[in-house]
Scaffold this active site. Sequence first.
Site, mmCIF file in Angstrom:
data_model
loop_
_atom_site.group_PDB
_atom_site.id
_atom_site.type_symbol
_atom_site.label_atom_id
_atom_site.label_comp_id
_atom_site.label_asym_id
_atom_site.label_seq_id
_atom_site.Cartn_x
_atom_site.Cartn_y
_atom_site.Cartn_z
ATOM 1 N N ASP A 309 -11.080 -4.518 -9.088
ATOM 2 C CA ASP A 309 -9.758 -4.461 -8.349
ATOM 3 C C ASP A 309 -8.596 -4.214 -8.717
ATOM 4 O O ASP A 309 -8.027 -3.968 -8.908
ATOM 5 C CB ASP A 309 -9.514 -5.926 -8.452
ATOM 6 C CG ASP A 309 -8.011 -6.582 -7.510
ATOM 7 O OD1 ASP A 309 -7.777 -6.259 -6.251
ATOM 8 O OD2 ASP A 309 -7.843 -7.579 -8.042
ATOM 9 N N GLU A 343 -0.863 -4.143 -2.954
ATOM 10 C CA GLU A 343 -1.281 -5.275 -2.122
ATOM 11 C C GLU A 343 -1.150 -6.284 -2.963
ATOM 12 O O GLU A 343 -0.665 -7.222 -2.090
ATOM 13 C CB GLU A 343 -2.931 -4.836 -1.878
ATOM 14 C CG GLU A 343 -4.349 -6.146 -1.638
ATOM 15 C CD GLU A 343 -4.178 -7.089 -2.600
ATOM 16 O OE1 GLU A 343 -4.743 -8.006 -2.584
ATOM 17 O OE2 GLU A 343 -4.101 -6.995 -3.785
ATOM 18 N N ASP A 371 -12.531 -5.711 -1.553
ATOM 19 C CA ASP A 371 -11.631 -6.185 -2.468
ATOM 20 C C ASP A 371 -11.679 -7.459 -2.894
ATOM 21 O O ASP A 371 -11.325 -8.100 -3.068
ATOM 22 C CB ASP A 371 -10.134 -6.255 -1.797
ATOM 23 C CG ASP A 371 -9.100 -6.822 -2.441
ATOM 24 O OD1 ASP A 371 -9.464 -5.975 -3.787
ATOM 25 O OD2 ASP A 371 -8.371 -6.903 -2.348
ATOM 26 N N HIS A 441 -7.677 -9.594 -12.321
ATOM 27 C CA HIS A 441 -6.488 -9.534 -13.107
ATOM 28 C C HIS A 441 -5.849 -9.560 -14.412
ATOM 29 O O HIS A 441 -5.387 -10.038 -15.172
ATOM 30 C CB HIS A 441 -5.903 -10.700 -12.222
ATOM 31 C CG HIS A 441 -5.722 -10.110 -10.600
ATOM 32 N ND1 HIS A 441 -4.289 -11.169 -10.470
ATOM 33 C CD2 HIS A 441 -5.352 -10.076 -10.226
ATOM 34 C CE1 HIS A 441 -4.503 -10.997 -8.746
ATOM 35 N NE2 HIS A 441 -5.319 -9.859 -8.535
HETATM 36 ZN ZN LIG Z 1 -6.950 -6.817 -5.222
#
Ligand SMILES: [Zn+2]
Length: 478
Positions: A309, A343, A371, A441
């Site tokens: 990501d 983003e 994405d 994340h």
């Molecule tokens: Zn992303």
Amino acid sequence: MTDSQVLGGVRIWTLLPTVLSLCLAFTLPTGNCRPQRMRSNAEIAQEVAGYTDVAKRIIELAVYGKAQNRSYDKLAAFTDTVGSRVSGSDSLERAIKYMYDALRRDGLDNVHLEPVKVPHWVRGEESAVMLPRNHTLPILGLGSSVGTPEGGIEAEVLVVASFEELQKRAAEAKGKMVLYNEPYVSYGDTVQYRAFGATEAAKLGALASLVRSVTPFSISSPHTGWQDYQDGVPRIPSACVTIEDAEMMARMSHLGHKIVVRLSMAAKTLPDADSFNTVAEIRGSEHPEQVVLISGHLDSWDVGQGAMDDGGGAVISWEALSLLRDLGLRPRRTVRAVLWTAEEQGGVGAAQYYQLHKVNISNFDLVMESDLGTFRPLGIQFTGSQKARAIMREVMKLLEPINATVLEEHGEGTDINQWMEAGVPGASLHTVDSKYFWFHHSNGDTMTVQDPMEMNLCSAVWATVAYVIADLEEMLPR
Ligand SMILES: [Zn+2]
Ligand SMILES: *[C@@H]1O[C@H](CO)[C@@H](O)[C@H](O)[C@H]1NC(C)=O
Ligand SMILES: *[C@@H]1O[C@H](CO)[C@@H](O)[C@H](O)[C@H]1NC(C)=O
Ligand SMILES: *[C@@H]1O[C@H](CO)[C@@H](O)[C@H](O)[C@H]1NC(C)=O
Ligand SMILES: *[C@@H]1O[C@H](CO)[C@@H](O)[C@H](O)[C@H]1NC(C)=O
């Protein structure tokens, strides 16, 4: 999202073959019946089928030929040296410089940077301890969170499973630290706790909020992400905790134990920073002003390597151009790769790009973003009119040799949404993404989750779809 054009589109569509066959029968010999928009399904299918050999050459090069594993190698070289790249950081600026240099060295057209002001949030030192037994909680402060006062916040924890439960127990929240132990339903459903948890708790007088990480899977891994404050509501510190710790505290509180957590965060927001969207192209031969846009975002969170990501999405967009260049393929229209900045803070780079370029919206043929990971591709997700969908369906057949022919509903991507909402057809890469949110994340988002062969396939899909759409006689109908 529903496709409101479906009914009208279908009705006109069914008339087309008749109109065209008359046209073809009576006027083709003079060459005067060059159809503009009114072309039959069969005619379009025939035009697209003419790309079968080109698609095979792209696939051969990307998957079996000298470009095998090149997108993986590019991504590894990039993320292993630059690392994570959160908005506003020096690391993101190094990443942009790295890509700009690499795209130029690669001999692509019109490589340039477009300036953007981006949020600059800094995590700082952070820690959390559950006091009854001095248990260290692995945490990650959430993007845009304020820090705690010097010395931290020590407060009793109120555990709730939902916003509804928080409302029922509103009287208990004052002066506490609210912990959301919400079950994971889907990212879209569950992320509201990360986004709005602090604000909802603060409305009831809570001092801080902890949010169970938004993931279906955990090896004691906190998963960060953006969160939003609301004007007029106190800004309280907010961090995510692991599924394991959230469940443990929920069990303990259920048994009537008093849980106290000491939370310390040095997070702060600095003035907006200078950043850039990074652009490279294969210029169109006939209509260079008309564009098929392919994209991924170059920024990431400040943990892991941002490999998945969205380093993968950015790199296959670069690699698609490299493949076309290697094969000497110059489509009629321009294929433009845009590597977005910021983003993760809400599509900041993409929003600015849209504002600047929407003046030429009629020249945007198709906008694409990857994405959701560059795992084994199944096909693409697409948003557009029924007529455009019929063309895309033909294009996807070209990917039969790598089994990536699926045409799903709903193109998605924070960075292409505004174009799609304004009526431009949009596509996103559709992959076997069931593990995407395992790593999302978190410190687990590294090259280790990427597979070279899967990335070869993704690059082949990206290059084939972009090239064929950019080279068709006509732009996709809206
Ligand atoms: Zn992303
Ligand atoms: C590409 O990666 C695969 C899987 O790791 C490996 O088997 C193959 O030998 C690699 N090919 C090249 C050309 O390095
Ligand atoms: C927890 O840590 C504090 C300070 O480091 C210490 O005084 C206390 O005894 C510890 N409590 C337990 C249960 O280990
Ligand atoms: C819009 O398109 C025109 C014509 O191709 C071009 O000259 C101009 O630079 C474009 N503007 C933007 C903001 O991209
Ligand atoms: C596509 O599927 C066929 C049949 O299942 C299989 O033989 C082939 O290896 C697959 N190709 C790729 C690239 O996955």
